[in-house]
Design an enzyme around this catalytic site. Sequence first.
Site, mmCIF file in Angstrom:
data_model
loop_
_atom_site.group_PDB
_atom_site.id
_atom_site.type_symbol
_atom_site.label_atom_id
_atom_site.label_comp_id
_atom_site.label_asym_id
_atom_site.label_seq_id
_atom_site.Cartn_x
_atom_site.Cartn_y
_atom_site.Cartn_z
ATOM 1 N N ARG A 46 0.836 -1.199 0.000
ATOM 2 C CA ARG A 46 0.000 0.000 0.000
ATOM 3 C C ARG A 46 0.874 1.254 0.000
ATOM 4 O O ARG A 46 0.588 2.217 -0.701
ATOM 5 C CB ARG A 46 -0.921 -0.022 1.233
ATOM 6 C CG ARG A 46 -1.668 1.259 1.511
ATOM 7 C CD ARG A 46 -2.674 1.562 0.411
ATOM 8 N NE ARG A 46 -3.346 2.826 0.626
ATOM 9 C CZ ARG A 46 -2.832 4.024 0.352
ATOM 10 N NH1 ARG A 46 -1.627 4.143 -0.148
ATOM 11 N NH2 ARG A 46 -3.541 5.112 0.567
ATOM 12 N N ILE A 60 -0.529 7.124 8.551
ATOM 13 C CA ILE A 60 -1.544 6.103 8.820
ATOM 14 C C ILE A 60 -1.342 4.915 7.880
ATOM 15 O O ILE A 60 -2.112 4.706 6.942
ATOM 16 C CB ILE A 60 -2.974 6.681 8.673
ATOM 17 C CG1 ILE A 60 -3.123 7.985 9.459
ATOM 18 C CG2 ILE A 60 -4.005 5.655 9.148
ATOM 19 C CD1 ILE A 60 -4.482 8.655 9.303
ATOM 20 N N PRO A 61 -0.273 4.137 8.093
ATOM 21 C CA PRO A 61 -0.070 2.976 7.222
ATOM 22 C C PRO A 61 -1.153 1.914 7.438
ATOM 23 O O PRO A 61 -1.617 1.712 8.559
ATOM 24 C CB PRO A 61 1.311 2.457 7.641
ATOM 25 C CG PRO A 61 1.515 2.957 9.027
ATOM 26 C CD PRO A 61 0.765 4.254 9.122
ATOM 27 N N HIS A 62 -1.555 1.299 6.331
ATOM 28 C CA HIS A 62 -2.573 0.251 6.388
ATOM 29 C C HIS A 62 -2.412 -0.648 5.176
ATOM 30 O O HIS A 62 -1.679 -0.323 4.245
ATOM 31 C CB HIS A 62 -3.976 0.860 6.446
ATOM 32 C CG HIS A 62 -4.254 1.843 5.356
ATOM 33 N ND1 HIS A 62 -3.754 3.131 5.385
ATOM 34 C CD2 HIS A 62 -4.949 1.734 4.207
ATOM 35 C CE1 HIS A 62 -4.143 3.775 4.297
ATOM 36 N NE2 HIS A 62 -4.870 2.943 3.557
ATOM 37 N N GLY A 63 -3.095 -1.752 5.179
ATOM 38 C CA GLY A 63 -2.973 -2.723 4.099
ATOM 39 C C GLY A 63 -3.733 -2.312 2.850
ATOM 40 O O GLY A 63 -4.513 -1.361 2.853
#
Length: 143
Positions: A46, A60-63
């Site tokens: 991502r 805001i790291p996320h998949g």
Amino acid sequence: MQVLAKENIKLNQTVSSKEEAIKLAGQTLIDNGYVTEDYISKMFEREETSSTFMGNFIAIPHGTEEAKSEVLHSGISIIQIPEGVEYGEGNTAKVVFGIAGKNNEHLDILSNIAIICSEEENIERLISAKSEEDLIAIFNEVN
């Protein structure tokens, strides 16, 4: 299972890179049973698509969309990095929220984070919080 549990908060961390910050955010979610081991690689996928740096020292790291199958329970990890970490393009992150949402719950999580981070005073409180309870209290004010 709480979306934001005390165990999901890492205060006063020092990391040497954006990658290390993302890995710590993801590993915290793994360790506490929110996501599978494969979720971190989806967070990096991502990040390659576009940066998860949001401005005002927040990332805001996320998949990826495909990572939804790796999410066991909706949750947030919060990594507080008071000294900051270079997050690409000259940006510095001091608070990294790792997020994982079942179904479309990630949208509610993002919305709450956006509301909190729209106030500069709240960002300062996130960066300087001395306890997990202090951070949780900031979130409880929004809900």
